[in-house]
Design a protein around this motif. Structure first.
Motif, PDB file in Angstrom:
ATOM      1  N   ALA A   1      20.051   4.407   0.405  1.00  0.00           N
ATOM      2  CA  ALA A   1      19.395   5.408   1.245  1.00  0.00           C
ATOM      3  C   ALA A   1      19.333   6.753   0.554  1.00  0.00           C
ATOM      4  O   ALA A   1      19.977   7.708   0.930  1.00  0.00           O
ATOM      5  CB  ALA A   1      20.126   5.514   2.571  1.00  0.00           C
ATOM      6  N   GLY A   2      18.551   6.819  -0.495  1.00  0.00           N
ATOM      7  CA  GLY A   2      18.402   8.081  -1.197  1.00  0.00           C
ATOM      8  C   GLY A   2      17.193   8.849  -0.724  1.00  0.00           C
ATOM      9  O   GLY A   2      16.484   8.404   0.181  1.00  0.00           O
ATOM     10  N   VAL A   3      16.949   9.982  -1.368  1.00  0.00           N
ATOM     11  CA  VAL A   3      15.830  10.815  -0.929  1.00  0.00           C
ATOM     12  C   VAL A   3      14.486  10.139  -1.158  1.00  0.00           C
ATOM     13  O   VAL A   3      13.511  10.478  -0.511  1.00  0.00           O
ATOM     14  CB  VAL A   3      15.809  12.180  -1.644  1.00  0.00           C
ATOM     15  N   ILE A   4      14.428   9.187  -2.095  1.00  0.00           N
ATOM     16  CA  ILE A   4      13.125   8.583  -2.383  1.00  0.00           C
ATOM     17  C   ILE A   4      12.806   7.453  -1.418  1.00  0.00           C
ATOM     18  O   ILE A   4      11.683   6.952  -1.401  1.00  0.00           O
ATOM     19  CB  ILE A   4      13.036   8.072  -3.843  1.00  0.00           C
ATOM     20  N   GLY A   5      13.779   7.069  -0.614  1.00  0.00           N
ATOM     21  CA  GLY A   5      13.523   5.968   0.311  1.00  0.00           C
ATOM     22  C   GLY A   5      13.218   4.704  -0.458  1.00  0.00           C
ATOM     23  O   GLY A   5      13.635   4.537  -1.607  1.00  0.00           O
ATOM     24  N   ILE A   6      12.502   3.788   0.161  1.00  0.00           N
ATOM     25  CA  ILE A   6      12.125   2.563  -0.536  1.00  0.00           C
ATOM     26  C   ILE A   6      10.731   2.777  -1.121  1.00  0.00           C
ATOM     27  O   ILE A   6       9.756   2.915  -0.400  1.00  0.00           O
ATOM     28  CB  ILE A   6      12.124   1.352   0.423  1.00  0.00           C
ATOM     29  N   ARG A   7      10.665   2.835  -2.397  1.00  0.00           N
ATOM     30  CA  ARG A   7       9.386   2.978  -3.099  1.00  0.00           C
ATOM     31  C   ARG A   7       9.562   2.344  -4.474  1.00  0.00           C
ATOM     32  O   ARG A   7      10.682   1.953  -4.828  1.00  0.00           O
ATOM     33  CB  ARG A   7       8.973   4.453  -3.194  1.00  0.00           C
ATOM     34  N   PRO A   8       8.509   2.194  -5.229  1.00  0.00           N
ATOM     35  CA  PRO A   8       8.702   1.628  -6.566  1.00  0.00           C
ATOM     36  C   PRO A   8       9.776   2.425  -7.301  1.00  0.00           C
ATOM     37  O   PRO A   8       9.781   3.656  -7.235  1.00  0.00           O
ATOM     38  CB  PRO A   8       7.327   1.799  -7.214  1.00  0.00           C
ATOM     39  N   GLY A   9      10.673   1.746  -7.948  1.00  0.00           N
ATOM     40  CA  GLY A   9      11.717   2.436  -8.693  1.00  0.00           C
ATOM     41  C   GLY A   9      13.038   2.543  -7.962  1.00  0.00           C
ATOM     42  O   GLY A   9      14.058   2.831  -8.566  1.00  0.00           O
ATOM     43  N   THR A  10      13.007   2.280  -6.675  1.00  0.00           N
ATOM     44  CA  THR A  10      14.263   2.312  -5.919  1.00  0.00           C
ATOM     45  C   THR A  10      15.086   1.087  -6.296  1.00  0.00           C
ATOM     46  O   THR A  10      14.526   0.007  -6.515  1.00  0.00           O
ATOM     47  CB  THR A  10      13.977   2.269  -4.405  1.00  0.00           C
ATOM     48  N   MET A  11      16.381   1.257  -6.349  1.00  0.00           N
ATOM     49  CA  MET A  11      17.257   0.132  -6.653  1.00  0.00           C
ATOM     50  C   MET A  11      17.023  -0.984  -5.637  1.00  0.00           C
ATOM     51  O   MET A  11      16.920  -0.739  -4.445  1.00  0.00           O
ATOM     52  CB  MET A  11      18.715   0.583  -6.572  1.00  0.00           C
ATOM     53  N   LYS A  12      16.915  -2.180  -6.157  1.00  0.00           N
ATOM     54  CA  LYS A  12      16.623  -3.315  -5.291  1.00  0.00           C
ATOM     55  C   LYS A  12      17.850  -4.218  -5.235  1.00  0.00           C
ATOM     56  O   LYS A  12      18.507  -4.430  -6.241  1.00  0.00           O
ATOM     57  CB  LYS A  12      15.440  -4.077  -5.906  1.00  0.00           C
TER      58      LYS A  12
ATOM     59  N   SER B   1       0.833  -1.200   0.000  1.00  0.00           N
ATOM     60  CA  SER B   1       0.000   0.000   0.000  1.00  0.00           C
ATOM     61  C   SER B   1       0.872   1.257   0.000  1.00  0.00           C
ATOM     62  O   SER B   1       2.064   1.201   0.255  1.00  0.00           O
ATOM     63  CB  SER B   1      -0.866   0.017   1.265  1.00  0.00           C
ATOM     64  N   TYR B   2       0.218   2.341  -0.306  1.00  0.00           N
ATOM     65  CA  TYR B   2       0.863   3.644  -0.190  1.00  0.00           C
ATOM     66  C   TYR B   2      -0.073   4.549   0.600  1.00  0.00           C
ATOM     67  O   TYR B   2      -1.262   4.652   0.275  1.00  0.00           O
ATOM     68  CB  TYR B   2       1.124   4.247  -1.569  1.00  0.00           C
ATOM     69  N   ASP B   3       0.454   5.155   1.622  1.00  0.00           N
ATOM     70  CA  ASP B   3      -0.356   6.069   2.421  1.00  0.00           C
ATOM     71  C   ASP B   3       0.014   7.490   2.024  1.00  0.00           C
ATOM     72  O   ASP B   3       1.111   7.960   2.327  1.00  0.00           O
ATOM     73  CB  ASP B   3      -0.067   5.830   3.906  1.00  0.00           C
ATOM     74  N   PRO B   4      -0.885   8.169   1.298  1.00  0.00           N
ATOM     75  CA  PRO B   4      -0.550   9.502   0.796  1.00  0.00           C
ATOM     76  C   PRO B   4      -0.390  10.541   1.913  1.00  0.00           C
ATOM     77  O   PRO B   4       0.210  11.591   1.700  1.00  0.00           O
ATOM     78  CB  PRO B   4      -1.719   9.855  -0.118  1.00  0.00           C
ATOM     79  N   VAL B   5      -0.954  10.259   3.095  1.00  0.00           N
ATOM     80  CA  VAL B   5      -0.825  11.228   4.199  1.00  0.00           C
ATOM     81  C   VAL B   5       0.567  11.144   4.821  1.00  0.00           C
ATOM     82  O   VAL B   5       1.299  12.125   4.900  1.00  0.00           O
ATOM     83  CB  VAL B   5      -1.921  10.983   5.255  1.00  0.00           C
ATOM     84  N   THR B   6       0.916   9.935   5.234  1.00  0.00           N
ATOM     85  CA  THR B   6       2.240   9.787   5.852  1.00  0.00           C
ATOM     86  C   THR B   6       3.321   9.621   4.793  1.00  0.00           C
ATOM     87  O   THR B   6       4.495   9.626   5.104  1.00  0.00           O
ATOM     88  CB  THR B   6       2.273   8.551   6.776  1.00  0.00           C
ATOM     89  N   ARG B   7       2.897   9.494   3.589  1.00  0.00           N
ATOM     90  CA  ARG B   7       3.792   9.281   2.449  1.00  0.00           C
ATOM     91  C   ARG B   7       4.675   8.044   2.652  1.00  0.00           C
ATOM     92  O   ARG B   7       5.872   8.064   2.434  1.00  0.00           O
ATOM     93  CB  ARG B   7       4.662  10.523   2.201  1.00  0.00           C
ATOM     94  N   VAL B   8       4.065   7.002   3.122  1.00  0.00           N
ATOM     95  CA  VAL B   8       4.810   5.773   3.395  1.00  0.00           C
ATOM     96  C   VAL B   8       4.387   4.678   2.421  1.00  0.00           C
ATOM     97  O   VAL B   8       3.204   4.438   2.223  1.00  0.00           O
ATOM     98  CB  VAL B   8       4.577   5.309   4.858  1.00  0.00           C
ATOM     99  N   TYR B   9       5.400   4.056   1.811  1.00  0.00           N
ATOM    100  CA  TYR B   9       5.144   2.894   0.964  1.00  0.00           C
ATOM    101  C   TYR B   9       5.381   1.661   1.812  1.00  0.00           C
ATOM    102  O   TYR B   9       6.441   1.525   2.405  1.00  0.00           O
ATOM    103  CB  TYR B   9       6.091   2.874  -0.243  1.00  0.00           C
ATOM    104  N   LYS B  10       4.402   0.799   1.853  1.00  0.00           N
ATOM    105  CA  LYS B  10       4.560  -0.390   2.686  1.00  0.00           C
ATOM    106  C   LYS B  10       4.883  -1.598   1.811  1.00  0.00           C
ATOM    107  O   LYS B  10       4.121  -1.951   0.913  1.00  0.00           O
ATOM    108  CB  LYS B  10       3.278  -0.628   3.486  1.00  0.00           C
TER     109      LYS B  10
END
Lengths: 1080, 618
Positions: free
Chosen positions: A858-869, A836-845
């Motif tokens: 550990a970039g500015v985007i954190g772990i979200r779709p598109g982050t290097m895995k 899920s993605y919580d648009p309020v807390t801006r957290v991708y679970k």
């Protein structure tokens, strides 16, 4: 045979008539094939001391007693020929080139031997070969030419260091350079020898050949012989060329529009309220304006920095001549080499003067004086230089709105620590190269004198004395734009002058004795003693607070205009070494050959009690082709089997590493009273070890020399295993000792390998001749033992300490060196990985079971779709440095080699050479650094991560996309992770940056044309050749960086431990040469 | 043939005879330890090798400031996520991969080993009994103790040796208990102190370690030894014998006060201005300060008033570590230390005084604009501003604290010591209330007086980066962090809602620029605040509002405590939620994990003798 008998009979008759009369014989010696006259050919009356040499026209005159006799004609590169004298007094002698090179003279330690008689492994290249490839540097000429010898240029900068490794190098942390000997004298490097002045280069590869050099022979010995003077009519030649260079390969960077778009995306991710976004808009405008950048042509910084067309030239003038008793030679070379990078270049002047004088038939003297003056301009792109090759990629192509209006770049609100990068961000790299000024001048002057005495035929004594005086001057200027000036110099220019003098003395005495043997056996003895001593001095002068407008030239001419900051003088006592050595060479029936050597070396680098090292070696060879039963097979024209075993040493460590010594310094001193308080510090940075001793390499070699078809095809095959014990290792010790390292003798490494070289004449007709050479080598280095700790982590330090988990190499007992160690890339996270993605807390679970690389990537985007895995190797759901890294590849090639073709047709000659390396991996730092915003403010990236390819977060309207489904839809075609995956100062090393380093290069191609003699002789010139050469003509490789062969490092200590790291150093250029050889 | 043999044999013999000597290479440019410590002048150059290790990034921009965040006083900015940089140190999230850990550790032990070499060299010197040599011995020992003090504060139990490392030694020392190390160091300093000279009798005065500082250092080490520290099982404990060490601390503070007493500089601001102006007064507040020559040192670059680079010749400077808004508002507004310690303005590119954000309250004690020689438009580091390691008021407060602890409440000596510190801090007119009455109010019990000391040390030493060490030994680190976060959250909430405990504090501030707000104008006066410490009862006439040109002389509005609130969450903003992120216990009962892990390279180089077990690291 019949002919000979007839001749003899005739001779006998004639001689009976003219008995006891001296008569004059004259003749001419020519090449059997080309008909060219041969100069300096030795002509001797067999069994007498009556001898002469051919003059510049290939003619000789000899006064012989009586009518009978046989002339022995010998010439390097040709078969000896015996000519019985007849009544004829004008002879034309045709010499046959020695294709098999069996009679080729090879320089071995303290003497020479013919290749036929060798028992060790020696690779050679002749000056004639080098002549065909006009290069300024010997090492360049050697690249790929000799099996088992690897030559790497540190970077493409003029005057860059060249690394030569013979059979891989044995030591794991010490200098693995071979020992360099020029005309019998040990030198630090061979960079200052003009290539035009080389007679031959011989590389001793196995310990049986190198052990005679004992202490320092463990990494092979490179023996350079410069041209020796020849008697006869003075011969003058000129060789010159002009060269154009270009930058062969540019990396594809993002266009101005793509650049601005990526920056926009980066700012949008930070948030529309962030200062990043505010600043972006301020400098580059709003999203709708970005379209405009499609029409702006950005600055191509690769072009600006390296793209200028540059010229080089070389002029060489040589002269040789003299009487039979006194011969002299002179070689003068001037070379000016412009570097690709603005402000870089080198200029060199070289003189070599040689005088050989026969005082009497028994006493001979050789004198040589060599001078070289080498000026290197430019700070380069490694070491302490301000400009990096990375600036060619990372510098922004456009300045946004600032290109239109004047803004104050100081308004940019940056993280304080990144100030350095920020300042660089606003400084034009071109301006910086001007302000980061460096000039190095090295002057070497050496005089060698030798006296040879042959009291009786069997005994010869020789005493050599060599003095080398070295003077080096380094000037470093830091203009106001450099970090040094900002931090230490009140933003005003600083200047540093470092001068050093070095004196090296070497005295060698040898005795050669040829035992009177039987008909079948020959025994030679060599006994010798050698003494080396080095001393020098160094002065370092630094002043600051010069007027802002004072340029380097004025500054260095007037150091008094500044405020003196540091003045240091040091008397250097280098190494003293005392050696004794001996060699026995026994030959039975010319077929069974034995060499045995022993050397004892005493070095001041060790404490009393550990100073002496003893290095024995022996080799045997069997010339099977001389055996009747082989002859009967009639396949081999040459067949020799060799075996050798020997020990050689290594003591290339700092002086006084065994004892505590202090010296005064004012480097980063305490400032009591506002003054620089001079203090005493250690002379050596590592913890002294009184128990240090020699590192010893035991080498075993078996070899096979063979020739077929009357030696039209010949070759050499060698198998070897070298084991190095008591490695001198700069061992990491716990820093709580106050030191981070200590030199110790520990562990064991070995190198196993095989080498094959072939040469042959492929086609030979009167006017057309085609010959080729081929070599291939495979070396397998292994770490046999370590210091109890079977695995050691090593840092390549390409990103300083920024690299996330900085220990990116492993040394493992039982494995090879050069093992890269890091994370395994698993592409990038996709929307499917998230719950899920919580648009309020801006957290991708993340979904349960999907491993997280949080904390590592550990970039500015954190772990979200598109982050290097990253791959979760141990399956615990979290990526950790300890559990989720593995060996990613080895920098050690499977094989490497080269092949060349030489062809001549009438007046045309063509030669070309190719070299390759196969099966090695390269750690491409640019793949990481240039596909992220590594420590750059408004920097650019490679086109690899353009909008099309990367996982993106802004849609076509410039709106930020955050939802899982929307991201999935937007990124259907994304092929690479978001460049914002990694922290701006925390790059991550994964297997994505490990690339196949195999390559195939056309090293050079030359086409030459020799003007017809008919024309040239009319103007009194014996030959004129014009040629053109392309160097680095093409390169086939899958490697994505600049050049798979360029490797440079900023940390010298670990260079040997972390091979294969491409620091994106100064790239190799492609050169086009037009040259002229003139012989008067 | 015969004569040849003879020559060969004779030649070889001659060469062999001289060969042992030939292989000895000595340069007149290098010296051994005996030589260096044989004369006073060389010995001092030996000791300067220890001092020189202050002039390294490890000290100037790491140990001396960023290592000491984040507390209730000093706090550096933290990012959205741990980033393996100094910000992880601020937020108690540092890992063994953080390069700063290695930098400081290595530098510390380099200094310790050099000090050990000096101690050994001086003790073995034939002139060891010369007064100057005794002074140098004391300097070396004190510097050694200082580095160990820092090491233990940051890494807990650490490898300990008081002899220089030699080639054949066991290089793999395990950790030694802090109690053992501290006791050894204290005794070592007690023994050497009597032979040392006061700052007035040595060259460069307080820029070198002197007798007064060593007395103070004995007290500082003793208070650490007598205080709490974190054990690997994550419990804060103090040793049974802690009072013995409070006694030593009291004795040495008392000895210093009795032998080398001096009035505190009547101007708190002047103490630090002197440093920025490169003035080193004798017998003043500062007992020992690290001396930086022009071109060295980071004070005023990474710690000091923010100055933005422009065309002016002062270059740029800012602060890695700022001061918390709760700390700022904890001051009595009459306290003269407040405007000196906390700056809410900075100098922009044109050197105009400009107000900064509430989350960017800067350390104002040092200011690069005061440097006698401006360092150039693009200059950054190398300010030459000295860094104080101990001030006399510290000794007075240590005296008060140890006295209070030993006597179960303050005696006259303790009260007098606190009084001296507060008297200097407040203008004479308010002494009755702010000094006399205040002290009377806190002297009733040991606890009240102790709490007063806790507060006083915060106000006195803000920005000097010693708070972390105090909080640890008092076992107040967790409590203060939780308290700070709670206070800041309340301030944010109250500023947003307009009600609550902190609603009287300014949610927004109104300011305008003075006629002259340039550098030349007194700092803090170039910007005129309508309200600074309290909420404005009425909104002052605003500049250009409602229409442009309406009121050019009006005020400008700027978020103050409101700036701590994030309306999007809604709730306390990231400054509050991230600055102490690694500490999650809002009750303050859990200890702060202020002990760092060893850098991974340190662990691997130790071949198993050191590890990061404990403190929740593994």
């Amino acid at each position: 045979m019949l002919k000979k008998v007839l001749l003899l009979l005739i001779l006998f008759n004639v001689s009976a008539v003219c008995l006891a009369q001296n008569r004059q014989i004259s003749g001419k010696v020519i090449d059997e094939q080309s008909g060219e006259t041969l100069i300096g050919v030795s002509v001797r009356l067999k069994g007498t001391a009556v001898a002469t040499q051919t003059n510049v026209n290939g003619e000789f005159k000899l006064s012989v007693p009586g009518n009978a006799g046989t002339l022995v004609i010998s010439y390097l590169g040709y078969h000896n020929k015996e000519v019985s004298l007849s009544s004829e007094s004008a002879l034309t002698i045709r010499l046959k080139p020695s294709v098999s090179a069996l009679d080729e003279v090879v320089v071995i330690g303290y003497g020479t031997a013919t290749r036929k008689d060798l028992a060790g492994s020696v690779g050679s290249i002749k000056g004639k070969e080098i002549e065909k490839t006009p290069v300024t540097n010997i090492a360049e000429a050697l690249t790929g030419r000799i099996a088992g010898v690897q030559v790497t240029t540190l970077d493409g900068a003029p005057g860059a260091d060249v690394v030569i490794r013979v059979r891989g190098g044995n030591s794991i942390t010490q200098d693995n350079s071979p020992l360099y000997i020029v005309d019998g004298f040990i030198v630090d490097n061979i960079n200052n020898i003009a290539t035009t002045d080389i007679e031959s280069i011989d590389i001793l590869k196995d310990a049986s050949s190198t052990a005679i050099y004992g202490a320092r022979g463990a990494n092979g010995v490179v023996i350079v012989t410069t041209r020796s003077p020849k008697a006869g009519k003075t011969s003058i030649s000129y060789n010159g060329y002009g060269q154009g260079k270009n930058f062969p390969r540019k990396l594809d960077v993002m266009s101005p529009y793509e650049f601005a778009l990526a920056q926009y995306e980066y700012a949008m991710i930070r948030g529309a309220n962030s200062s990043e976004f505010t600043n972006f808009t301020k400098y580059f405008g709003v999203y709708d304006d970005l379209e405009l950048y499609k029409y702006q042509e950005g600055t191509d910084w690769q072009d600006e920095l390296f793209g200028r067309p540059v010229m080089s030239q070389q002029h060489n003038f040589s002269l040789t001549g003299g009487t039979e008793k006194t011969r002299l030679g002179f070689n003068g070379t001037y070379n000016k080499d412009e570097g690709l990078m603005t402000g870089s270049g080198s200029e060199r002047l070289y003189f070599n003067f040689k005088l050989d004088h026969d005082i009497s038939a028994k006493l001979k003297m050789n004198l040589a004086a060599r001078y070289s003056n080498n000026i290197i301009d430019g700070a380069g792109t490694s070491g302490g230089s301000s400009v990096r090759v990375a600036d060619g990629i990372q510098t922004r192509p456009i300045n946004g709105l600032a290109d239109q209006i004047v803004i104050n770049p100081n308004d940019i609100n940056v993280g304080d620590d990144d100030y350095e990068e920020f300042i660089k961000g606003i400084v034009n790299p071109i301006e910086l190269t001007v302000q980061d000024y460096r000039k190095r001048i090295n002057r070497d002057f050496s005089i060698n004198g030798a006296l040879g005495y042959t009291p009786i035929k069997a005994l010869s004594l020789r005493s050599e004395l060599a003095v080398t005086l070295r003077n080096a001057e380094g000037k470093r200027y830091y203009g106001p734009l450099t970090g040094t000036s900002r931090d230490q110099g009140n933003n005003l220019p600083l200047g540093e002058i470092e001068t050093s003098d070095g004196n090296t003395y070497r005295w060698v005495n040898t005795l050669n004795y040829r035992l009177k043997g039987t008909k079948n056996s020959k025994t030679n003895f060599l006994l010798g003693q050698e003494l080396n001593t080095t001393s020098g001095s160094r002065t370092f002068n630094r002043a600051k607070y010069f007027d802002a407008n004072l340029g380097p030239e004025k500054l260095f001419a007037n150091m008094a205009l500044g405020t003196s900051d540091r003045l240091e003088t040091t008397e250097i006592r280098g190494e003293d070494m005392l050696s004794f050595f001996g060699r026995v060479n026994y030959t039975y029936k010319d077929r069974y050959i034995l060499y045995a050597t022993l050397r004892a070396d005493g070095s001041s680098k060790f404490s009393p009690g550990h100073r002496w090292g003893y290095f024995p070696a022996a080799s045997v060879a069997w010339r099977a082709s001389d055996e009747e039963f082989i002859k009967r097979i009639n396949v081999f024209s040459d067949l020799k089997v060799r075996a050798s075993y020997g020990q050689a040493g290594n003591n290339r460590i700092a002086n006084d590493a065994w004892r505590f010594l202090f010296q005064p310094t004012a480097n980063r001193p305490y400032g009591a009273g506002g003054l620089n308080q001079t203090y005493y510090t250690f002379v050596n940075g590592s913890l002294p070890n009184p128990n240090l001793k020699w590192e010893t390499t035991i080498s075993r070699n078996i070899g096979l020399d063979f020739g077929f078809f009357k030696n039209r095809l010949s070759g050499t095959l060698d198998l070897y295993k070298n084991t190095t014990k008591d490695l001198l290792v700069n061992n990491d010790i716990p820093p709580q000792t106050g030191f981070t390292s200590q030199l110790i003798n520990i562990g064991q490494t070995s190198n196993k390998g095989a080498e094959l070289s072939l040469t042959g004449v492929i086609f030979e007709k009167k006017a057309f001749r085609l010959s080729g050479s081929f070599n291939i080598g495979r070396n397998m280095p292994k770490i046999d033992k370590l210091d109890g700790n079977d695995i050691r982590a090593v840092n390549s330090s390409w990103a300083g300490t920024d690299l996330k988990t900085a220990d990116d190499f492993r040394l493992i007992a039982g494995r090879t060196i050069g093992l890269m160690y890091g994370y395994v890339s698993d592409g990038f996270y996709t929307s499917n990985d998230f719950e899920s993605y919580d648009p309020v807390t801006r957290v991708y679970k993340l979904k349960a079971g999907v491993p997280t690389s949080e904390g590592t990537v550990a970039g500015v985007i954190g772990i979200r779709p598109g982050t290097m895995k990253l791959k979760d190797l141990n399956g615990d759901g979290v990526i950790t440095a300890d559990m989720d890294r593995q060996i990613l590849g080895s920098a050690i090639p499977k094989h490497s080699g080269g092949f060349g073709l030489n062809a001549s047709y009438k007046a045309f000659d063509v030669s070309t050479f190719f070299n390759w390396v196969y099966g090695n991996k390269i750690y491409n730092t640019g793949r990481i650094q240039f596909n992220m915003y590594y420590r750059s403010t408004y920097g650019n990236m490679l086109n690899t991560v353009n909008y099309e390819n990367r996982f993106k977060y802004i849609d076509a309207n410039g709106a930020l996309v955050t939802g899982l489904d929307e991201l999935a839809a937007l990124n259907q075609n994304a092929t690479i992770w978001s460049p914002f995956s990694m922290g701006a100062a925390s790059p991550v090393f994964t297997d994505d940056a490990v690339e196949d380093g195999s390559f195939f290069r056309m090293t050079f191609a030359t086409l030459g044309y020799t003007l017809p003699k008919v024309i040239t002789s009319k103007v009194g010139i014996s030959s004129v050749r014009i040629y053109g050469t392309v160097y680095n003509a093409f390169l086939l490789t899958k490697y994505r960086g600049y050049d798979p062969e360029v490797t440079a490092t900023r940390s010298g200590t670990y260079q040997a431990l972390t091979p294969g790291v491409d620091f994106s150093a100064y790239p190799k250029s492609r050169t086009f040469t037009l040259g002229l050889n003139v012989n008067l | 043939m015969k004569y040849l043999k003879l020559i060969a044999v004779a030649g070889t013999l001659i060469v062999l005879a001289s060969c042992q000597k030939f292989l000895d290479t000595d340069s007149p440019s290098s010296f051994n330890q005996e030589y260096i410590f044989a004369t006073e002048s060389d010995a001092s150059k030996g000791v300067y090798s220890v001092y020189a290790l202050f002039n390294q990034d490890a000290f100037t921009s790491r140990l001396s400031n960023i290592f000491t965040g984040n507390t209730d006083v000093e706090a550096g900015g933290v990012g959205a996520k741990p980033d393996n940089s100094r910000r992880d140190i601020f937020s108690f999230e540092v890992t063994d991969a953080n390069g700063d850990l290695r930098t400081v550790w290595n530098n510390a032990y380099n200094a310790i080993n050099k000090a050990n070499l000096c101690v050994e060299g001086i003790e073995k010197s034939p002139i060891a009994s010369n007064p100057e040599m005794k002074q140098l011995l004391g300097e070396a020992k004190a510097l050694r103790a200082l580095w160990y003090y820092w090491l233990m504060n940051h890494w807990g139990d650490v490898p300990f040796t008081m002899t220089p490392t030699r080639g054949g030694d066991n290089l793999y020392l395990p950790r030694t208990g802090r109690d053992t190390i501290l006791t050894a160091l204290i005794n070592d300093l007690i023994a050497v102190e009597p032979g040392m000279k006061p700052s007035g009798q040595i060259s460069y005065g307080v820029e070198r370690v002197n007798r007064e500082f060593v007395m103070g250092l004995i007290a500082r080490l003793s208070l650490m030894r007598g205080g709490y520290w974190l054990y690997p099982d994550m419990v804060m404990r103090r040793k049974e014998d802690y009072k013995d060490y409070y006694q030593i601390a009291r004795d040495y503070c008392d000895k210093l006060v009795k032998t080398y007493d001096r009035p505190l500089n009547p101007s708190f601001a002047r103490v630090f201005e002197n440093e920025s102006k490169w003035i080193v007064p004798a017998n003043d507040d500062v007992l020992f300060e690290v001396a930086f020559q022009p071109g060295a040192g980071d004070v005023g670059w990474c710690l000091g008033m923010r100055v933005d680079a422009g065309t002016h010749p002062y270059g740029s400077g800012s602060a890695y570590i700022g001061l918390t808004p709760s700390y700022y508002h904890s001051f009595d507004t009459l306290d003269t230390r407040l405007p000196v310690t906390c700056t809410i303005i900075y100098f922009d590119t044109n050197l105009q005084q400009t107000p900064g954000a509430v989350t960017a309250i800067g350390p104002g004690k040092w200011n690069r604009l005061l440097m006698p020689t401006p360092s150039g438009p693009q200059s950054a580091k190398g300010t030459g501003i000295n860094w104080p390691l101990m001030r006399y008021s510290d000794v007075l407060l240590m005296l008060a604290e140890s006295d209070n602890e030993l006597n179960n409440g303050p005696t006259a000596d303790a009260i007098n010591a606190l009084k001296r510190v507060r008297e200097r801090a407040f203008p004479a007119a308010s002494h009755a209330e702010k000094v006399t009455n205040y002290i009377a109010g806190v002297s009733g019990s040991k606890e009240a007086f102790f709490n007063a000391i806790v507060n006083e040390r915060a106000w006195e030493f803000g920005g000097e980066c010693i708070r972390k060490y105090d909080l640890a030994r008092w076992n107040l680190f967790g409590k203060k962090v939780a308290e700070t976060r709670k206070t800041l959250s309340a301030m944010a909430e109250d500023a947003n809602s307009g009600v609550g405990q902190y609603s009287e504090l300014p949610d927004v501030v109104y300011y305008k620029f003075a006629e002259d707000n340039t550098k030349a104008y007194p700092f803090n006066k170039g910007v005129i605040f309508y309200n600074r410490y309290a909420k404005a009862a009425v909104v002052p006439p605003l500049k250009d509002s409602p229409n442009k040109g309406d009121n050019p002389n009006g005020y400008i509005r700027m978020n103050w405590l409101k700036g701590l609130y994030d309306t999007k969450i809604p709730g306390p903003g990231s400054y509050i939620t991230t600055s102490w992120r690694g500490y999650t216990d809002d009750t303050g009962m859990a200890p702060v994990r202020y002990i760092f892990p060893l850098h991974s390279s340190t662990v691997s180089a130790s071949l198993g003798t050191l590890n990061n077990r404990g403190y929740g690291y593994q």
